[in-house]
Design a protein around this motif. Sequence first.
Motif, PDB file in Angstrom:
ATOM      1  N   GLU A  10       0.819  -1.190   0.000  1.00 11.65           N
ATOM      2  CA  GLU A  10       0.000   0.000   0.000  1.00 11.65           C
ATOM      3  C   GLU A  10       0.867   1.259   0.000  1.00 11.65           C
ATOM      4  O   GLU A  10       1.822   1.385   0.771  1.00 11.65           O
ATOM      5  CB  GLU A  10      -0.933   0.007   1.218  1.00 11.65           C
ATOM      6  CG  GLU A  10      -2.110  -0.955   1.096  1.00 11.65           C
ATOM      7  CD  GLU A  10      -1.738  -2.370   1.460  1.00 11.65           C
ATOM      8  OE1 GLU A  10      -0.548  -2.611   1.717  1.00 11.65           O
ATOM      9  OE2 GLU A  10      -2.636  -3.231   1.489  1.00 11.65           O
ATOM     10  N   ILE A  32      -6.053  -5.935  -4.678  1.00 11.09           N
ATOM     11  CA  ILE A  32      -7.470  -6.279  -4.833  1.00 11.09           C
ATOM     12  C   ILE A  32      -7.668  -7.669  -5.416  1.00 11.09           C
ATOM     13  O   ILE A  32      -8.808  -8.107  -5.575  1.00 11.09           O
ATOM     14  CB  ILE A  32      -8.195  -5.246  -5.714  1.00 11.09           C
ATOM     15  CG1 ILE A  32      -7.504  -5.069  -7.061  1.00 11.09           C
ATOM     16  CG2 ILE A  32      -8.299  -3.915  -4.998  1.00 11.09           C
ATOM     17  CD1 ILE A  32      -8.202  -4.104  -7.996  1.00 11.09           C
ATOM     18  N   LEU A  42      -5.086  -1.875  -6.900  1.00  9.10           N
ATOM     19  CA  LEU A  42      -5.718  -0.588  -7.168  1.00  9.10           C
ATOM     20  C   LEU A  42      -4.622   0.453  -7.115  1.00  9.10           C
ATOM     21  O   LEU A  42      -3.857   0.524  -6.142  1.00  9.10           O
ATOM     22  CB  LEU A  42      -6.793  -0.288  -6.124  1.00  9.10           C
ATOM     23  CG  LEU A  42      -7.470   1.081  -6.218  1.00  9.10           C
ATOM     24  CD1 LEU A  42      -8.203   1.233  -7.546  1.00  9.10           C
ATOM     25  CD2 LEU A  42      -8.429   1.281  -5.054  1.00  9.10           C
ATOM     26  N   GLU A  44      -2.905   4.483  -8.829  1.00  5.97           N
ATOM     27  CA  GLU A  44      -3.071   5.776  -9.501  1.00  5.97           C
ATOM     28  C   GLU A  44      -1.838   6.033 -10.352  1.00  5.97           C
ATOM     29  O   GLU A  44      -0.712   5.771  -9.923  1.00  5.97           O
ATOM     30  CB  GLU A  44      -3.214   6.918  -8.486  1.00  5.97           C
ATOM     31  CG  GLU A  44      -4.497   6.908  -7.696  1.00  5.97           C
ATOM     32  CD  GLU A  44      -4.544   8.032  -6.677  1.00  5.97           C
ATOM     33  OE1 GLU A  44      -3.461   8.598  -6.397  1.00  5.97           O
ATOM     34  OE2 GLU A  44      -5.630   8.332  -6.165  1.00  5.97           O
ATOM     35  N   ARG A  62      -8.412   6.324 -10.941  1.00  7.67           N
ATOM     36  CA  ARG A  62      -8.032   5.036 -10.377  1.00  7.67           C
ATOM     37  C   ARG A  62      -8.063   3.965 -11.464  1.00  7.67           C
ATOM     38  O   ARG A  62      -8.948   3.956 -12.315  1.00  7.67           O
ATOM     39  CB  ARG A  62      -8.972   4.674  -9.233  1.00  7.67           C
ATOM     40  CG  ARG A  62      -8.888   5.638  -8.072  1.00  7.67           C
ATOM     41  CD  ARG A  62      -9.585   5.090  -6.854  1.00  7.67           C
ATOM     42  NE  ARG A  62     -10.988   4.821  -7.110  1.00  7.67           N
ATOM     43  CZ  ARG A  62     -11.807   4.264  -6.212  1.00  7.67           C
ATOM     44  NH1 ARG A  62     -11.340   3.933  -5.024  1.00  7.67           N
ATOM     45  NH2 ARG A  62     -13.078   4.057  -6.488  1.00  7.67           N
ATOM     46  N   ALA A  64      -6.829  -0.408 -12.337  1.00  7.52           N
ATOM     47  CA  ALA A  64      -6.372  -1.694 -11.817  1.00  7.52           C
ATOM     48  C   ALA A  64      -5.076  -2.038 -12.530  1.00  7.52           C
ATOM     49  O   ALA A  64      -5.011  -2.050 -13.755  1.00  7.52           O
ATOM     50  CB  ALA A  64      -7.425  -2.773 -12.055  1.00  7.52           C
ATOM     51  N   PHE A 123     -10.665  -0.135 -13.570  1.00 11.54           N
ATOM     52  CA  PHE A 123     -10.964  -0.584 -12.211  1.00 11.54           C
ATOM     53  C   PHE A 123     -12.465  -0.830 -12.086  1.00 11.54           C
ATOM     54  O   PHE A 123     -13.273   0.071 -12.317  1.00 11.54           O
ATOM     55  CB  PHE A 123     -10.528   0.467 -11.192  1.00 11.54           C
ATOM     56  CG  PHE A 123     -10.977   0.156  -9.782  1.00 11.54           C
ATOM     57  CD1 PHE A 123     -10.624  -1.029  -9.169  1.00 11.54           C
ATOM     58  CD2 PHE A 123     -11.779   1.052  -9.089  1.00 11.54           C
ATOM     59  CE1 PHE A 123     -11.056  -1.326  -7.890  1.00 11.54           C
ATOM     60  CE2 PHE A 123     -12.211   0.774  -7.807  1.00 11.54           C
ATOM     61  CZ  PHE A 123     -11.843  -0.426  -7.199  1.00 11.54           C
ATOM     62  N   ASP A 125     -15.300  -1.303  -9.742  1.00 15.70           N
ATOM     63  CA  ASP A 125     -15.601  -1.038  -8.341  1.00 15.70           C
ATOM     64  C   ASP A 125     -16.825  -1.846  -7.931  1.00 15.70           C
ATOM     65  O   ASP A 125     -17.958  -1.495  -8.242  1.00 15.70           O
ATOM     66  CB  ASP A 125     -15.862   0.461  -8.136  1.00 15.70           C
ATOM     67  CG  ASP A 125     -15.872   0.834  -6.675  1.00 15.70           C
ATOM     68  OD1 ASP A 125     -15.687  -0.068  -5.843  1.00 15.70           O
ATOM     69  OD2 ASP A 125     -16.048   2.024  -6.366  1.00 15.70           O
TER      70      ASP A 125
END
Length: 959
Positions: A10, A32, A42, A44, A62, A64, A123, A125
């Motif tokens: 992270e 994820i 996930l 950026e 955002r 993936a 991504f 969601d």
Amino acid sequence: MMTTIPPQAEHRLIEATDENGGRCFYRILKEIGEGSFARVFLAERRVDEDGESPDEERQLGRLALKLAYGNKGNELLTMEASLLRKIRESGAGRHTRSRVVQILGDGAPLRHGLGDKLIELEFLDGTTLEAWMKSEFSDEADPNLATVAQALEFGREILEALCEISQIGGGLLHRDVKPANIMVTSTGLRLFDFNVGRSIAHDKTLTKHVGTLAYMAPEILAGSAYDIRVDLYSLGVVLLELLTRTRLESNASPKAAMERVTKWRELLVPAEVQEELWEDLGRLLGKMVCLAESRFETPESALQCVETLEERLRGERASRAGPRKSGDHALDAIDLIGLVGELRAEGLLAVVSDSPDVAPLQAVIRKRVQVDDPLEDWLVERVARAVTEQKRTLVVLAGNAGDGKSHLIDRLVHKRLGSMSGSIEYIADATHADRPEQSQQEKLEEFFMPFADDPAPGRKPVSIIAMNTGMVIRFFEAAEERSASGGPELGMLFDALQIKLGLRRGSAPELPFDLVVVNLDLRDLIGKVNGMPSFFELMLDRLDPTREGTLLFEKWKDCETCPARQVCSVHFNLEAMRQPQVRQTLTSLLKRASLDPAVHLSPRLLWAWLYRMVTGGLGHFNLEMERVPACDVVRRRSGDYGWLLRNHFYEIPFVDDDLPDAPVWRALRSLDPAFSVAPKLDSLHTRFAIQSHRDDSEEEIEELGGKDGELAGLSLPVLLSDGGTLAPPERRNAAVRRRVFFHRESYEAFANAGAAPRFELVLDAYEAISAEGIRGLSAEQKERFIALSTMVSDVFLRGAGRQLGRRKFLRVSQPNPNVDTHLLVEIDSGVMKKLFNPTELVLPDAHIESHRGEPELMQALRYRPKTLILDVGGHRLVVDLALYEFLEQVGEGRQPSRRDLAQFEALIFLGEHLGNAVAAETRGGDQTLFVLEQRDGAYELYRLARDAFGSASLTPEEI
């Protein structure tokens, strides 16, 4: 540089390179997903290794990030990227209803670390269908009408995905269709993870043993050749799980998988549907979970069968509901609290979104809460005139999220001007690009390109776009930079937009087309115009359960006979909100809150606020609503009076802290009527502190307008009969707030407290002077501006100046901050009059100036300023409610401290600037500057002068 991605990655920054050596940076937000050969994060996109914000020219938001590891993982990722590029290049998935995950960027894999590959993906969601099943199947309930409908809906959506890819490259196979590779999102199911997918054109004969055992077709298990029908078998197994609410993966084995083609019927326990329909469902599965030669030939043929079954199921559900009267709707089957809950904060897209996939009840909810909006009528008339006259017109709807821009366009194009829609081009969502390979900037340039020069021939006469105000600025600033290298010349349009949006003053340039700018930031949803109801009052009307055709009309009949009615807070709140006194109080509260600069009232926020006021938030019900209708929860808890009391709208603002519409609640908390500065309410609060029994007495109820022990249809004595449930302070505070809502005298004491009422009168005068000039002011309004100019001058004299005896000074500077020494300039009444002349002090409102000649639009917006701008010595001073209240306090004699002035930094800056400006104008005299020193607690004043030789000298002055 990282060579691998650690398990806890992270917020780590990683670097990747493309095939040309270009560098890309990503910030990892969280993991994820993980498979045998890849992990998904996930992330950026970032500009450089410092982690700066994304480049707006290619801002992806955002995404993936799928990272492979090992040679096998890199091989699979390369193949997946190739397949996803083919899907994108074929045109499949370019529309909003795509059921396939999209690859981003140029689609080519990038390398990171020591050579492992990665790709950028859309991504999704949501949650996987596998996780959804684990949650939904936990009760092991038998299949029923609803579960069958859900299974068919999910089956249809995955078949739509298979139809998208089946014709690509001669036939594209996913080869691993299973719940773990299907995402449940707000817009339906999406198919992802194509790492074992193959194109039949690439491999002429497919025989490889691949996929997940529980969903693997018999021909794959047997090592035989296979084609696109293997995906239909896998989907058939998923459908079987959905229809039986049973996971099959747990008993997966090669033998069990091979036997499934004959034994699956043993799992299919009849549901509560017609026997004929259930047999048809069996025949559907019989053509999917079977040997290849008996299976559907194509996804299209399976999709047609599922759609037919869905139509029959809808008919069966309608027949079970019985004959309907005119005006009845399927919403009638939902309990009252659940129905109002469709307006909950997390479900407000049902009212304001332009996507039909957001909520199943969206169309009906919108119809029932639709407000007769004068702005919509104005837009209809304006656009219709442009189409009729074939006058090239650009309409820009600007504003914030939740202002209803997209909803207005949908109403305009599809409902109000349907017959003219062929003459209108529009963008209802300017935030997202239409195609994965297209940037937002490119999408907007395509739209605005015809307006760079003369209108292009062949274009539709009217173009409409919805954009956030900030997006307008960012796009046109970037376009100006691009124009230097051959991009479109949009400078004149940008100038006109800035003026129309009130971002700068001046005259808009002449354009070869009509420009219509509707800034929804300016819309006042609380104010009235020419006696017409406000937008908010119309919203209250739409929640009136006694009005035919409104959201709750049909359900209210059942509520009136409900045994829990007397203790139901939702019933109480809806009944109370019909009373004129309560409506006036709610409107007044919002009007006061809107004066807070941090509060922007939008339709979406107001629906959220009204939902809270009606239900108290479904957070009170959520734990039990999964299994029990909300109204049954109320009946169960009818003895828990503390829980019920906190659902009354006069308690809600003071017990909930974590709310999506938090700015409104923060503004209202500062006006808590239980602790108001209004003397009458303070006295009332004290009286209840002594006589706490009065808050549920017959006398109190009658004084508040109740009758026979009930107030707004709720029996307060019943609700409050258990004196031990609520602590005395809570009961007293509830009683005082109830007085504010229901008792006119108490409400007026609250409404007139503080500086807000007087500030609103000043704003009225400011609006008049901005529209008509000084001559348009009444005598009372002129007096208010004279009083305002006096208050402003007092602030500078008391905070940035000195009054010594009868002499007045403004500070020029503080040459020695270690000692209380100041350089001053003396000012007389003539200088003060010039600096703070009421006729020259006011700078007209920029929005009113930019909309001169458009009175109908301003009336439709119901615009009124929330702040006023003063021109103090050539510098602008923005006066809001907080600053105005401070000015009043100074005018009443309060000496502002440095700490006070620090809250209003503009005052400190302007004070010193004024002193310098006065000194510069009178520099020719030798008695204009003075030095003030504080020694031993006493002040000494010196005149700063120069002799004949130019030397400075200080001459003592008497104070």
